[in-house]
Enzyme design. Sequence first.
Site, PDB file in Angstrom:
ATOM      1  N   HIS A 122      94.287  88.495  19.036  1.00 18.71           N
ATOM      2  CA  HIS A 122      93.078  87.689  18.802  1.00 18.71           C
ATOM      3  C   HIS A 122      92.020  88.424  18.338  1.00 18.71           C
ATOM      4  O   HIS A 122      91.610  89.480  18.651  1.00 18.71           O
ATOM      5  CB  HIS A 122      92.893  87.119  20.105  1.00 18.71           C
ATOM      6  CG  HIS A 122      92.065  85.752  20.234  1.00 18.71           C
ATOM      7  ND1 HIS A 122      90.499  86.035  20.131  1.00 18.71           N
ATOM      8  CD2 HIS A 122      92.512  84.702  20.453  1.00 18.71           C
ATOM      9  CE1 HIS A 122      90.099  84.741  20.340  1.00 18.71           C
ATOM     10  NE2 HIS A 122      91.254  83.845  20.341  1.00 18.71           N
ATOM     11  N   ASP A 195      95.010  92.639  26.856  1.00 14.01           N
ATOM     12  CA  ASP A 195      93.934  91.454  26.820  1.00 14.01           C
ATOM     13  C   ASP A 195      95.106  90.568  27.587  1.00 14.01           C
ATOM     14  O   ASP A 195      95.998  90.414  26.899  1.00 14.01           O
ATOM     15  CB  ASP A 195      94.089  90.992  25.315  1.00 14.01           C
ATOM     16  CG  ASP A 195      93.541  89.673  25.277  1.00 14.01           C
ATOM     17  OD1 ASP A 195      93.585  88.986  26.351  1.00 14.01           O
ATOM     18  OD2 ASP A 195      93.198  89.160  24.086  1.00 14.01           O
ATOM     19  N   GLN A 198      96.529  85.230  27.848  1.00 18.60           N
ATOM     20  CA  GLN A 198      97.675  84.416  27.707  1.00 18.60           C
ATOM     21  C   GLN A 198      98.606  84.886  28.572  1.00 18.60           C
ATOM     22  O   GLN A 198      99.836  84.070  28.541  1.00 18.60           O
ATOM     23  CB  GLN A 198      98.090  84.150  26.142  1.00 18.60           C
ATOM     24  CG  GLN A 198      97.243  83.866  25.076  1.00 18.60           C
ATOM     25  CD  GLN A 198      96.854  82.357  25.430  1.00 18.60           C
ATOM     26  OE1 GLN A 198      97.627  81.344  26.017  1.00 18.60           O
ATOM     27  NE2 GLN A 198      95.642  82.054  24.854  1.00 18.60           N
ATOM     28  N   LYS A 221      91.687  79.437  31.185  1.00 14.77           N
ATOM     29  CA  LYS A 221      93.476  79.353  30.588  1.00 14.77           C
ATOM     30  C   LYS A 221      94.268  79.356  31.888  1.00 14.77           C
ATOM     31  O   LYS A 221      95.383  79.453  31.775  1.00 14.77           O
ATOM     32  CB  LYS A 221      93.459  80.475  29.571  1.00 14.77           C
ATOM     33  CG  LYS A 221      92.871  80.606  28.353  1.00 14.77           C
ATOM     34  CD  LYS A 221      93.012  81.515  27.288  1.00 14.77           C
ATOM     35  CE  LYS A 221      92.255  81.738  26.366  1.00 14.77           C
ATOM     36  NZ  LYS A 221      92.393  80.848  25.330  1.00 14.77           N
ATOM     37  N   CYS A 359      92.624  81.970  15.680  1.00  8.59           N
ATOM     38  CA  CYS A 359      91.767  83.163  15.858  1.00  8.59           C
ATOM     39  C   CYS A 359      92.574  84.628  15.920  1.00  8.59           C
ATOM     40  O   CYS A 359      92.431  85.506  16.334  1.00  8.59           O
ATOM     41  CB  CYS A 359      91.056  83.254  17.377  1.00  8.59           C
ATOM     42  SG  CYS A 359      89.820  82.044  17.428  1.00  8.59           S
TER      43      CYS A 359
HETATM   44  N1  PMP Z   1      92.741  86.735  23.758  1.00  5.50           N
HETATM   45  C1  PMP Z   1      93.708  86.043  23.501  1.00  5.50           C
HETATM   46  C2  PMP Z   1      95.139  86.293  23.337  1.00  5.50           C
HETATM   47  C3  PMP Z   1      93.254  84.583  23.710  1.00  5.50           C
HETATM   48  O1  PMP Z   1      94.340  83.702  23.495  1.00  5.50           O
HETATM   49  C4  PMP Z   1      92.021  84.178  23.706  1.00  5.50           C
HETATM   50  C5  PMP Z   1      91.677  82.806  23.718  1.00  5.50           C
HETATM   51  N2  PMP Z   1      92.139  81.820  22.699  1.00  5.50           N
HETATM   52  C6  PMP Z   1      91.086  85.084  24.002  1.00  5.50           C
HETATM   53  C7  PMP Z   1      91.514  86.482  24.029  1.00  5.50           C
HETATM   54  C8  PMP Z   1      89.565  84.811  24.195  1.00  5.50           C
HETATM   55  O2  PMP Z   1      89.446  84.096  25.216  1.00  5.50           O
HETATM   56  P1  PMP Z   1      88.086  83.456  25.658  1.00  5.50           P
HETATM   57  O3  PMP Z   1      87.601  82.581  24.500  1.00  5.50           O
HETATM   58  O4  PMP Z   1      88.342  82.751  26.689  1.00  5.50           O
HETATM   59  O5  PMP Z   1      86.940  84.584  25.848  1.00  5.50           O
END
Ligand code: PMP
Length: 395
Positions: A122, A195, A198, A221, A359
């Site tokens: 991401h 990270d 997910q 999430k 993203c």
């Molecule tokens: N890493 C991953 C794999 C994600 O899916 C996301 C959210 N789409 C993020 C980081 C960022 O998370 P947040 O927007 O809640 O800070």
Amino acid sequence: MMNIDDIRTQFPILDTEVHGRRLVYLDNAATTQKPQAVIDVLTDYYSHLNANIHRGAHHLAAVATERYETVRRQVQHFIHARSHEEIVFTRGTTESINLVASSFARRFFPGDDEVIVSGMEHHSNIVPWQLAGATLRPIPFSDEGVLDLDAFERLFTPRTRLVAVTHVSNTLGTVNPVDEVVRRAHAHGVPVLVDGAQAVSHLRVDVQAIGCDFYCFSGHKMYAPMGVGVMYGRQEMLEALPPYQGGGEMIEDVTFERTTYNHLPFKFEAGTPSVGDVLGLGCAIDFMESVGVDNIAAHEADLLRYATDRITRLPDVRLYGTSPEKAAVLSFLVGTAHPYDVGTLLDQLGVAVRTGHHCTQPVMDRYGIPGTVRASFAVYNTRDEIDAFIAAIQR
Ligand code: PMP
């Protein structure tokens, strides 16, 4: 065994109608919906408990502090950290990774620094490292979405300072072998950030078994409110890092000449945190544990199998991300239709999915596509909803 009807009644938003049809919410990788208990915690907090924590002499401050610190221990047990001092509350994964990148770089980037990331990160696990001045070395992955661990081995150089990989890909659904990634990185003497944005809502996470140095995730999430997340760091590592932001709470002693810092975890929690949201996170963990993380994983695996089986029977649908180790995400394209058009048509039929690059632009570049349509599942989804989703695609 899970009672899906009972679970669904706990989520008031699932009764919403969209364009005259009952909502089929398949955008859970973007954010999950919240059970009534989590919503009630927020109302209750602001109705009966609101106070700033840690520094008040009065009753409300004492109770709010006690509840806030109880959630820290809950999170510790939820991800099997060794100590509650290793749990830092943040606004979410993005802030957690920025915290680590900023502090780690100031301590451990002497110059000419490289960070190994996976090719499926991401943007929030790419850009903070670039801001910190690192050169990124991406681990390639196969057409199925499986990391190439032999190529990973070849990316280490004397300038490699850190490995940062996602546990589960938000675009491909791949569950990466993070314990193996950690084992190999540590063999090179390189620490690892995972990270977990997910992962935490889909599978049991044990940071000690993984062996990672940092593990970051977002509350929203995993059925908790927006505005709260976690940065787990191994104690020795957190002690070695300088603070991220300066302000109240993170200090021990301040003069105009010199400031000394508070002990862990407060060194990394400058300013007033989102106390109500942290309490909501505690309630979301209660919810997940009452259902059982393994039950959630099994239910979502069934939905993913069922949806994959049904969608692959449709003509002209291409799946992206077919790793044998996969969680709760189905990315696809239909014929030559633009993903946004497919998403808009599905919305007209009450089905909420996400479209675009999610993203993860480097993933789109890897496949040479502008984006995908992504359906992602949570504990409250059903086979009936998958049927509605498939019928909408057929339409
Ligand atoms: N890493 C991953 C794999 C994600 O899916 C996301 C959210 N789409 C993020 C980081 C960022 O998370 P947040 O927007 O809640 O800070």
